[in-house]
Enzyme design. Structure first.
Site, mmCIF file in Angstrom:
data_model
loop_
_atom_site.group_PDB
_atom_site.id
_atom_site.type_symbol
_atom_site.label_atom_id
_atom_site.label_comp_id
_atom_site.label_asym_id
_atom_site.label_seq_id
_atom_site.Cartn_x
_atom_site.Cartn_y
_atom_site.Cartn_z
ATOM 1 N N PHE A 176 0.869 -1.191 0.000
ATOM 2 C CA PHE A 176 0.000 0.000 0.000
ATOM 3 C C PHE A 176 0.898 1.231 0.000
ATOM 4 O O PHE A 176 0.766 2.135 0.801
ATOM 5 C CB PHE A 176 -0.906 -0.050 1.247
ATOM 6 C CG PHE A 176 -2.113 0.839 1.166
ATOM 7 C CD1 PHE A 176 -2.915 0.863 0.026
ATOM 8 C CD2 PHE A 176 -2.463 1.644 2.247
ATOM 9 C CE1 PHE A 176 -4.038 1.680 -0.037
ATOM 10 C CE2 PHE A 176 -3.576 2.463 2.197
ATOM 11 C CZ PHE A 176 -4.360 2.475 1.054
ATOM 12 N N LYS A 218 13.219 -5.109 -16.115
ATOM 13 C CA LYS A 218 12.251 -4.854 -17.200
ATOM 14 C C LYS A 218 12.692 -5.549 -18.496
ATOM 15 O O LYS A 218 11.860 -6.103 -19.216
ATOM 16 C CB LYS A 218 12.122 -3.350 -17.440
ATOM 17 C CG LYS A 218 11.366 -2.650 -16.313
ATOM 18 C CD LYS A 218 11.484 -1.147 -16.462
ATOM 19 C CE LYS A 218 10.659 -0.436 -15.401
ATOM 20 N NZ LYS A 218 11.007 0.981 -15.290
ATOM 21 N N GLU A 238 0.835 -5.393 -16.747
ATOM 22 C CA GLU A 238 1.074 -4.311 -17.708
ATOM 23 C C GLU A 238 1.917 -3.183 -17.118
ATOM 24 O O GLU A 238 2.695 -2.535 -17.808
ATOM 25 C CB GLU A 238 -0.273 -3.760 -18.214
ATOM 26 C CG GLU A 238 -0.171 -2.903 -19.438
ATOM 27 C CD GLU A 238 0.505 -3.600 -20.610
ATOM 28 O OE1 GLU A 238 -0.113 -4.491 -21.197
ATOM 29 O OE2 GLU A 238 1.660 -3.260 -20.934
ATOM 30 N N VAL A 270 6.406 -2.544 -17.149
ATOM 31 C CA VAL A 270 7.292 -1.887 -18.121
ATOM 32 C C VAL A 270 6.570 -0.695 -18.732
ATOM 33 O O VAL A 270 5.446 -0.828 -19.216
ATOM 34 C CB VAL A 270 7.709 -2.865 -19.250
ATOM 35 C CG1 VAL A 270 8.617 -2.163 -20.255
ATOM 36 C CG2 VAL A 270 8.407 -4.092 -18.676
ATOM 37 N N GLY A 281 4.738 8.386 -14.729
ATOM 38 C CA GLY A 281 4.576 8.715 -13.314
ATOM 39 C C GLY A 281 3.652 7.731 -12.640
ATOM 40 O O GLY A 281 3.248 6.727 -13.232
HETATM 41 N N1 NAP Z 1 6.795 4.090 -8.144
HETATM 42 C C1 NAP Z 1 6.695 3.916 -9.460
HETATM 43 O O1 NAP Z 1 6.630 4.875 -10.225
HETATM 44 C C2 NAP Z 1 6.615 2.524 -10.035
HETATM 45 C C3 NAP Z 1 6.430 2.366 -11.406
HETATM 46 C C4 NAP Z 1 6.303 1.071 -11.946
HETATM 47 C C5 NAP Z 1 6.417 -0.020 -11.110
HETATM 48 N N2 NAP Z 1 6.648 0.156 -9.766
HETATM 49 C C6 NAP Z 1 6.744 -1.019 -8.906
HETATM 50 O O2 NAP Z 1 5.592 -1.067 -8.075
HETATM 51 C C7 NAP Z 1 5.921 -1.617 -6.799
HETATM 52 C C8 NAP Z 1 5.495 -0.629 -5.714
HETATM 53 O O3 NAP Z 1 6.159 0.598 -5.874
HETATM 54 P P1 NAP Z 1 5.893 1.772 -4.833
HETATM 55 O O4 NAP Z 1 6.556 2.977 -5.384
HETATM 56 O O5 NAP Z 1 4.451 1.810 -4.495
HETATM 57 O O6 NAP Z 1 6.711 1.210 -3.571
HETATM 58 P P2 NAP Z 1 6.608 1.684 -2.055
HETATM 59 O O7 NAP Z 1 5.994 3.041 -1.971
HETATM 60 O O8 NAP Z 1 7.921 1.449 -1.439
HETATM 61 O O9 NAP Z 1 5.525 0.660 -1.423
HETATM 62 C C9 NAP Z 1 5.781 -0.701 -1.246
HETATM 63 C C10 NAP Z 1 4.654 -1.281 -0.427
HETATM 64 O O10 NAP Z 1 4.857 -2.683 -0.301
HETATM 65 C C11 NAP Z 1 4.751 -3.040 1.079
HETATM 66 N N3 NAP Z 1 5.562 -4.231 1.320
HETATM 67 C C12 NAP Z 1 6.879 -4.397 1.124
HETATM 68 N N4 NAP Z 1 7.241 -5.649 1.439
HETATM 69 C C13 NAP Z 1 6.111 -6.277 1.848
HETATM 70 C C14 NAP Z 1 5.810 -7.564 2.322
HETATM 71 N N5 NAP Z 1 6.745 -8.493 2.472
HETATM 72 N N6 NAP Z 1 4.537 -7.838 2.647
HETATM 73 C C15 NAP Z 1 3.554 -6.939 2.534
HETATM 74 N N7 NAP Z 1 3.777 -5.690 2.100
HETATM 75 C C16 NAP Z 1 5.039 -5.372 1.770
HETATM 76 C C17 NAP Z 1 5.229 -1.824 1.840
HETATM 77 O O11 NAP Z 1 4.749 -1.874 3.176
HETATM 78 P P3 NAP Z 1 5.471 -0.956 4.317
HETATM 79 O O12 NAP Z 1 5.382 0.466 3.821
HETATM 80 O O13 NAP Z 1 4.637 -1.164 5.516
HETATM 81 O O14 NAP Z 1 6.879 -1.434 4.418
HETATM 82 C C18 NAP Z 1 4.546 -0.724 1.002
HETATM 83 O O15 NAP Z 1 3.187 -0.639 1.349
HETATM 84 C C19 NAP Z 1 7.425 -1.900 -6.825
HETATM 85 O O16 NAP Z 1 7.620 -3.260 -7.119
HETATM 86 C C20 NAP Z 1 7.919 -1.035 -7.961
HETATM 87 O O17 NAP Z 1 9.051 -1.597 -8.593
HETATM 88 C C21 NAP Z 1 6.733 1.401 -9.225
#
Ligand code: NAP
Length: 367
Positions: A10, A232, A157, A160, A329
């Site tokens: 989340f 990716k 989707e 990448v 974004g």
């Molecule tokens: N940000 C981008 O623009 C973007 C773009 C494309 C893809 N992604 C991908 O999307 C995913 C999420 O990105 P984000 O930016 O949202 O990351 P983030 O803000 O760091 O959020 C990660 C979330 O995952 C939770 N989490 C981590 N390990 C966990 C576990 N073992 N069990 C349950 N929950 C867990 C964290 O909980 P806590 O906060 O409580 O630790 C947090 O809620 C990543 O894999 C990233 O590579 C991101």
């Protein structure tokens, strides 16, 4: 159709997704007869929440952003917490209406615990949509086999180029075309840093800007050392070129050693340094690489500014096909998750007739 969603993770992406679901609620109901009900949220350190009738997810988004927990903390491994959530929704799983939205942190080494989350979800009869590259980059073949056997969808989707439909494009609109390779700039953070350095900004200031915007990975080494681009590239190669690659086994060099002087020197020669990810099939074997490359100005990839991305696919029938993303974004990534949910809803029930052309087209009644 009402889909019950369990959100595992989340963070930035999942919270933007929750808001986008609210923004598009009416359109989803009107055009796709689709309602999305968030019944579970699981985090690592910020608690878990559950309600069979549906959570107040926007309220929980605000709660988390004001520094509070979404619910009670649970110290068990997240996959066990997830199994408990799934067991409470066996009825919607049986009718193919349960979906796990996986957005936990990227682990480029083993893809865990995301791979276990995907396995547990498919085994319990839930579909999975994810923006996390780990499972596709590391265990694509196994997970797809499991999804096929369970007759559930595993869609990714958002892994990448965010919301740009790369995988859908290939799956839905390029019948009989073989992708034989690709070359692209597919990491926004490093492209932002390289173009900011050309403008005289420092590496670390540009990286902080990306972290503040929630674009950079939680661990910035994943971006600057080329791991994200490698994940990716493997996801693309595994899905589109039928490869069996993993991020740690491909040639990878990031931008950590690229200096402002090198960037400026390239610029003076009318060239630009870009972090290029590529893959090709030669003699039946697929290889992939990620490395900084100095490109001539007439190369399409050299024209990419700041967060822009592009991929040039090499195909047997269509020659080269380029996809360019000008805006990247969190909204785009959140949109990718939403578009995957629409794909699942279309499997369950084709779009109603009243959907406007362009919104309902594309349904082929798969599976
Ligand atoms: N940000 C981008 O623009 C973007 C773009 C494309 C893809 N992604 C991908 O999307 C995913 C999420 O990105 P984000 O930016 O949202 O990351 P983030 O803000 O760091 O959020 C990660 C979330 O995952 C939770 N989490 C981590 N390990 C966990 C576990 N073992 N069990 C349950 N929950 C867990 C964290 O909980 P806590 O906060 O409580 O630790 C947090 O809620 C990543 O894999 C990233 O590579 C991101």
């Amino acid at each position: 159709v009402t889909l019950d969603l369990v959100l595992v993770g989340f963070g930035n992406v999942a919270r933007r997704f929750v808001r986008l679901v609210e923004e598009k609620r009416q359109g989803l109901a009107r055009d796709f007869d689709l309602r999305l009900r968030i019944v579970g949220i699981i985090t690592r350190r910020h608690g878990t929440a559950h309600s069979s009738r549906g959570l107040d997810a926007p309220g929980l988004t605000e709660r988390l952003e004001s520094g509070r927990l979404v619910g009670k903390t649970d110290n068990r491994p997240s996959v066990r917490v997830l199994r408990d959530h799934l067991a409470r929704h066996a009825a919607s799983a049986r009718t193919r209406r349960l979906v796990v939205v996986e957005t936990t942190t990227l682990d480029v080494g083993r893809g865990q615990p995301a791979v276990d989350h995907v396995r547990a979800s498919l085994s319990a009869g839930a579909h999975v949509v994810t923006a996390n590259k780990g499972p596709v980059a590391i265990a694509y073949r196994d997970l797809m086999r499991l999804a096929d056997a369970a007759r559930r969808r595993f869609l990714f989707e958002g892994t990448v180029m965010d919301g740009i439909p790369i995988f859908n494009l290939a799956r839905e609109t390029l019948p009989v075309v073989s992708v034989t390779g690709f070359r692209g700039v597919i990491n926004s953070t490093t492209n932002f840093i390289l173009t900011a350095m050309e403008g005289g900004e420092t590496f670390s200031d540009a990286l902080s800007a990306m972290q503040k915007a929630g674009i950079a990975e939680a661990d910035p080494s994943l971006d600057v050392d080329g791991w994200d681009a490698a994940a990716k590239a493997c996801a693309l190669a595994n899905v589109l070129l039928d490869a069996r690659l993993t991020p740690s086994t491909i040639h990878r060099r990031g931008i950590r050693d690229v200096t402002s002087e090198q960037v400026a020197a390239a610029r003076r020669m009318g060239r630009r340094i870009k972090l290029v990810a590529s893959a090709a099939r030669r003699d039946g074997k697929v290889t992939a690489a990620v490395e900084p490359v100095e490109l001539p100005s007439d190369d399409l990839l050299a024209g990419l500014e700041r967060q822009q991305n592009a991929i040039i696919f090499h195909t047997d029938v269509l020659g080269e096909l380029a996809i360019v993303q000008l805006g990247a974004g969190l909204t785009q990534t959140a949109y990718a998750l939403l578009s995957d949910l629409v794909t699942i809803a279309r499997d369950i029930r084709p779009a109603p007739r009243r959907a406007r052309p362009g919104r309902s087209l594309g349904w082929r009644g798969q599976r």
